[in-house]
Scaffold this motif. Structure first.
Motif, PDB file in Angstrom:
ATOM      1  N   ALA A   1       0.798  -1.232   0.000  1.00 48.47           N
ATOM      2  CA  ALA A   1       0.000   0.000   0.000  1.00 48.47           C
ATOM      3  C   ALA A   1       0.832   1.284   0.000  1.00 48.47           C
ATOM      4  O   ALA A   1       0.283   2.366  -0.173  1.00 48.47           O
ATOM      5  N   LYS A   2       2.151   1.157   0.191  1.00 48.08           N
ATOM      6  CA  LYS A   2       2.987   2.356   0.278  1.00 48.08           C
ATOM      7  C   LYS A   2       4.359   2.118  -0.358  1.00 48.08           C
ATOM      8  O   LYS A   2       4.820   0.985  -0.440  1.00 48.08           O
ATOM      9  N   LYS A   3       4.960   3.225  -0.782  1.00 55.23           N
ATOM     10  CA  LYS A   3       6.360   3.201  -1.198  1.00 55.23           C
ATOM     11  C   LYS A   3       7.152   4.034  -0.199  1.00 55.23           C
ATOM     12  O   LYS A   3       6.595   4.959   0.401  1.00 55.23           O
ATOM     13  N   VAL A   4       8.425   3.729  -0.047  1.00 56.68           N
ATOM     14  CA  VAL A   4       9.279   4.494   0.865  1.00 56.68           C
ATOM     15  C   VAL A   4      10.488   5.009   0.085  1.00 56.68           C
ATOM     16  O   VAL A   4      11.105   4.252  -0.672  1.00 56.68           O
ATOM     17  N   PHE A   5      10.780   6.286   0.256  1.00 58.47           N
ATOM     18  CA  PHE A   5      11.900   6.932  -0.427  1.00 58.47           C
ATOM     19  C   PHE A   5      12.931   7.430   0.581  1.00 58.47           C
ATOM     20  O   PHE A   5      12.568   7.925   1.652  1.00 58.47           O
TER      21      PHE A   5
ATOM     22  N   GLU B   1       2.062  12.175   0.431  1.00 54.69           N
ATOM     23  CA  GLU B   1       3.427  11.969   0.905  1.00 54.69           C
ATOM     24  C   GLU B   1       3.689  12.595   2.278  1.00 54.69           C
ATOM     25  O   GLU B   1       3.291  13.732   2.541  1.00 54.69           O
ATOM     26  N   THR B   2       4.410  11.829   3.107  1.00 51.07           N
ATOM     27  CA  THR B   2       4.704  12.274   4.467  1.00 51.07           C
ATOM     28  C   THR B   2       6.134  11.925   4.845  1.00 51.07           C
ATOM     29  O   THR B   2       6.624  10.839   4.507  1.00 51.07           O
TER      30      THR B   2
ATOM     31  N   VAL C   1       7.252   8.505   3.006  1.00 54.61           N
ATOM     32  CA  VAL C   1       6.326   7.447   2.595  1.00 54.61           C
ATOM     33  C   VAL C   1       5.326   8.037   1.611  1.00 54.61           C
ATOM     34  O   VAL C   1       4.914   9.194   1.737  1.00 54.61           O
ATOM     35  N   SER C   2       4.986   7.255   0.612  1.00 50.54           N
ATOM     36  CA  SER C   2       4.046   7.677  -0.414  1.00 50.54           C
ATOM     37  C   SER C   2       2.941   6.628  -0.501  1.00 50.54           C
ATOM     38  O   SER C   2       3.205   5.451  -0.752  1.00 50.54           O
ATOM     39  N   TYR C   3       1.714   7.056  -0.230  1.00 46.05           N
ATOM     40  CA  TYR C   3       0.571   6.133  -0.141  1.00 46.05           C
ATOM     41  C   TYR C   3      -0.029   5.878  -1.516  1.00 46.05           C
ATOM     42  O   TYR C   3      -0.319   6.813  -2.260  1.00 46.05           O
ATOM     43  N   LYS C   4      -0.287   4.605  -1.825  1.00 45.05           N
ATOM     44  CA  LYS C   4      -0.856   4.204  -3.115  1.00 45.05           C
ATOM     45  C   LYS C   4      -2.362   3.932  -2.971  1.00 45.05           C
ATOM     46  O   LYS C   4      -2.856   3.731  -1.860  1.00 45.05           O
ATOM     47  N   ASP C   5      -3.054   3.890  -4.104  1.00 47.88           N
ATOM     48  CA  ASP C   5      -4.472   3.513  -4.106  1.00 47.88           C
ATOM     49  C   ASP C   5      -4.643   1.998  -4.173  1.00 47.88           C
ATOM     50  O   ASP C   5      -5.758   1.490  -4.108  1.00 47.88           O
ATOM     51  N   ASP C   6      -3.529   1.261  -4.333  1.00 48.61           N
ATOM     52  CA  ASP C   6      -3.603  -0.209  -4.438  1.00 48.61           C
ATOM     53  C   ASP C   6      -4.160  -0.810  -3.156  1.00 48.61           C
ATOM     54  O   ASP C   6      -3.773  -0.409  -2.056  1.00 48.61           O
ATOM     55  N   ALA C   7      -5.028  -1.779  -3.340  1.00 47.33           N
ATOM     56  CA  ALA C   7      -5.576  -2.513  -2.196  1.00 47.33           C
ATOM     57  C   ALA C   7      -5.350  -3.997  -2.428  1.00 47.33           C
ATOM     58  O   ALA C   7      -5.510  -4.494  -3.541  1.00 47.33           O
TER      59      ALA C   7
END
Ligand code: TMP
Ligand code: ASP
Length: 237
Positions: free
Chosen positions: A12-16, A78-79, A26-32
């Motif tokens: 559900a998220k990517k981390v950079f 993004e946070t 952290v970047s939140y995706k719409d994927d479930a």
């Protein structure tokens, strides 16, 4: 703050990485996904809702004495958070029977418990996140005794606070899953997210499900449910 290369992609998220070794984005995706990734889909707008909702709740928990990884909201999705090593335990608190609890013990959903329950799963997708107790967690060296005690204390604090935050907006907090991380100086902090992906949220009057069970169980209206929680929590933004 400079955003650098992607260091991780979860369900559900990517981390950079950033130019600060102590911070990541952290970047939140719409994927479930559900059932350990077997069911895949998208919930349009979920990423932004989960990001903003998590941040709102983490700021309020932090104010009440629960240390979190939250640092700064950058945008809708993004946070900036503290870089932590995730303790490989999924910490689940339940106030009302539902989901795997109802299934495992052969009871109906909706039984209100006298006291909240806590359980741990070993965060390991290959093994399907098996349930374990604190002795197993110690044997597997997933955390120390003191860390597990602290995690339990924080998890029950989060439950008390979150139940109150949800009650204010007409929602019963049925159950939820937390993850904790360890900062570079060894401090245990609340990490990951607190959202309709990771909580069961039922309207207190209609008992309508306002969470990811709408996706897991093909009930329809997942987008609307997430938006409804967001609207109640943060006003019409
Ligand atoms: P469960 O009833 O399926 O064990 O789920 C308990 C709570 O944990 C529920 O609020 C959903 C949440 N959860 C996650 O956040 N991630 C997961 O992988 C699972 C299985 C549950
Ligand atoms: N997110 C988990 C998975 O994919 C499960 C869930 O939330 O139901 O598989």
């Amino acid at each position: 703050m400079e955003k650098r290369e992607q260091i991780y992609e979860g369900k559900a998220k990517k981390v950079f990485a950033t130019d600060d070794p102590e911070l990541v984005i952290v970047s939140y995706k719409d994927d479930a996904t559900a059932f350990n990734g077997l069911k895949k889909g998208t919930i349009a707008g979920k990423g932004a809702i989960n990001n903003r909702m998590t941040n709102n709740l983490m700021r309020r928990l932090e104010e009440k004495g629960v240390p979190t990884h939250y640092v700064e909201e950058l945008s809708d999705r993004e946070t900036v958070v503290k870089k932590v090593t995730i303790v490989p335990l999924e910490v689940i608190i339940r106030n009302i029977s539902a989901g795997s609890f109802a299934k495992r013990y052969g009871v109906e959903e909706g039984i209100v418990f006298d006291e909240p329950t806590i359980e741990f799963s070993y965060k390991n997708d290959d093994l399907g996140d098996p349930l374990l107790n604190t002795y197993h967690a110690l044997a597997l060296k997933l955390a120390t005794k003191d860390e597990i005690e602290l995690i339990k204390k924080y998890a029950f604090m989060v439950n008390d606070l979150l139940k109150g935050f949800m009650k204010e907006i007409g929602i019963d907090l049925v159950d939820f899953k937390l993850e904790f991380g360890k900062t570079s100086d060894g401090k245990i902090v609340l990490a990951d997210e607190i959202s309709p992906d990771t909580c069961r949220l039922w309207d207190e009057k209609t008992h309508e499900k306002l969470d990811k069970d709408r996706f897991r169980r093909d009930l329809g209206g997942a987008e609307e449910a997430y938006e409804e929680v967001m609207r109640r929590l943060m006003g019409d933004k």
